[in-house]
Design a protein around this motif. Sequence first.
Motif, mmCIF file in Angstrom:
data_model
loop_
_atom_site.group_PDB
_atom_site.id
_atom_site.type_symbol
_atom_site.label_atom_id
_atom_site.label_comp_id
_atom_site.label_asym_id
_atom_site.label_seq_id
_atom_site.Cartn_x
_atom_site.Cartn_y
_atom_site.Cartn_z
ATOM 1 N N TYR A 77 -1.922 2.839 8.042
ATOM 2 C CA TYR A 77 -1.304 3.382 7.447
ATOM 3 C C TYR A 77 -0.316 3.410 6.566
ATOM 4 C CZ TYR A 77 2.192 7.800 7.197
ATOM 5 O OH TYR A 77 2.770 8.987 6.845
ATOM 6 N N SER A 78 -0.784 4.007 5.458
ATOM 7 C CA SER A 78 0.936 4.141 4.293
ATOM 8 C C SER A 78 0.700 4.818 3.333
ATOM 9 C CB SER A 78 1.018 2.892 3.744
ATOM 10 O OG SER A 78 2.130 2.123 3.062
ATOM 11 N N ASP A 79 1.925 5.435 3.259
ATOM 12 C CA ASP A 79 2.806 6.136 2.140
ATOM 13 C C ASP A 79 3.960 5.865 1.301
ATOM 14 O OD1 ASP A 79 5.028 6.124 3.187
ATOM 15 O OD2 ASP A 79 4.640 8.365 4.718
ATOM 16 N N SER A 80 4.711 6.531 0.656
ATOM 17 C CA SER A 80 5.443 6.191 -0.514
ATOM 18 C C SER A 80 6.563 4.849 0.152
ATOM 19 C CB SER A 80 6.029 7.371 -1.206
ATOM 20 O OG SER A 80 6.657 8.180 -0.125
ATOM 21 N N LYS A 117 5.954 2.622 1.664
ATOM 22 C CA LYS A 117 5.310 1.516 1.768
ATOM 23 C C LYS A 117 5.154 0.280 2.693
ATOM 24 C CE LYS A 117 6.244 0.987 -3.537
ATOM 25 N NZ LYS A 117 7.353 0.601 -4.646
ATOM 26 N N LYS A 143 0.446 -1.169 0.021
ATOM 27 C CA LYS A 143 0.176 -0.252 -0.015
ATOM 28 C C LYS A 143 1.024 1.175 -0.228
ATOM 29 C CE LYS A 143 -3.632 0.407 2.274
ATOM 30 N NZ LYS A 143 -4.797 0.468 1.511
ATOM 31 N N THR A 144 0.945 2.136 -0.868
ATOM 32 C CA THR A 144 1.077 3.618 -0.854
ATOM 33 C C THR A 144 0.364 4.781 -0.133
ATOM 34 O OG1 THR A 144 0.116 4.105 -2.738
ATOM 35 C CG2 THR A 144 2.517 3.001 -2.770
ATOM 36 N N SER A 145 -0.895 4.390 0.921
ATOM 37 C CA SER A 145 -1.460 5.459 1.585
ATOM 38 C C SER A 145 -2.386 4.665 2.372
ATOM 39 C CB SER A 145 -2.628 5.725 -0.088
ATOM 40 O OG SER A 145 -3.474 4.889 -0.326
ATOM 41 N N GLN A 146 -2.989 5.215 3.221
ATOM 42 C CA GLN A 146 -3.714 4.082 4.559
ATOM 43 C C GLN A 146 -5.079 4.235 4.095
ATOM 44 O OE1 GLN A 146 -3.871 8.144 7.782
ATOM 45 N NE2 GLN A 146 -5.326 9.167 6.661
#
Length: 272
Positions: free
Chosen positions: A257-260, A262, A152-155
């Motif tokens: 939660y996640s973002d770039s 990963k 995932k790259t986004s929450q």
Amino acid sequence: MYIHLAAITSLILIAPSLLLGVTSQTSQSETCNSCCQGPAGIPGIPGNGIPGSPGNNGSPGNNGLPGRDGLKGDRGDTGSIGPAGERGFSGPQGPSGEMGEPGPSARGLPGKVGPSGMRGSPGLAGQSGPIGEKGSNGEAPEIRRSAFTVVKTSQQTQSSGAVLTFDTVETNISNHYDSSSHKFTCQLPGTYVFTYTIASGTSSHNPWIELVKDGRRIAAAHVRDSAADFQQSSITVVLQMATGNQVWLRGGSGTVYSDSGKYSTFAGFLLY
């Protein structure tokens, strides 16, 4: 001894009188033979009657002839049977008898299989055969592979029972992970390893994520925020999979939660 001497003396004294008596009787009988018998003479004096000493025992006589056999007696009653005596020792084995005549020619049942005989010595090596021609190269065997990794790259705020989605596919060997349904479907039966990691970025997230197989929960990961600190939780399981079985992640509550960077991932592969 004294008794015998007295008896002899008495006989000597009496003997002349007896002789005179006999002579007188003889002359009288001769003179009076023609007329009558004269008077009887005076009896002599009897002996003292003392018997002599007994003589010595005579020698034993000869054995008499055997007597006749007596009459046979009556037969007696039959006696009761006595107790059985102890068994005696077995006597020596007698000689073998003569061989009997052959039996009927009917064939009997097969006997039991006897024990295996001893292995014989190896035979001599045979001559080498001619070298054959080299065959053509065969096809390489098909390697059965299955593996995937998604991130995932986004929450994502999760509602209870919803499938957790992943927007980036890093690896999908044999394409057994469906990026549209976000589920892995088994095409090669065997033993698989599955692992996932979820992250929480703030104290209000508190995500709860379950790994399920065909809708049945296998394991669960929960991140309890203690402050605004970043936290993660990971789970790894080994499952036996059959063709058509599916594995995916579903939400219980909270926000993943996640973002770039990963921070939240899902992966699996065929172990054997």
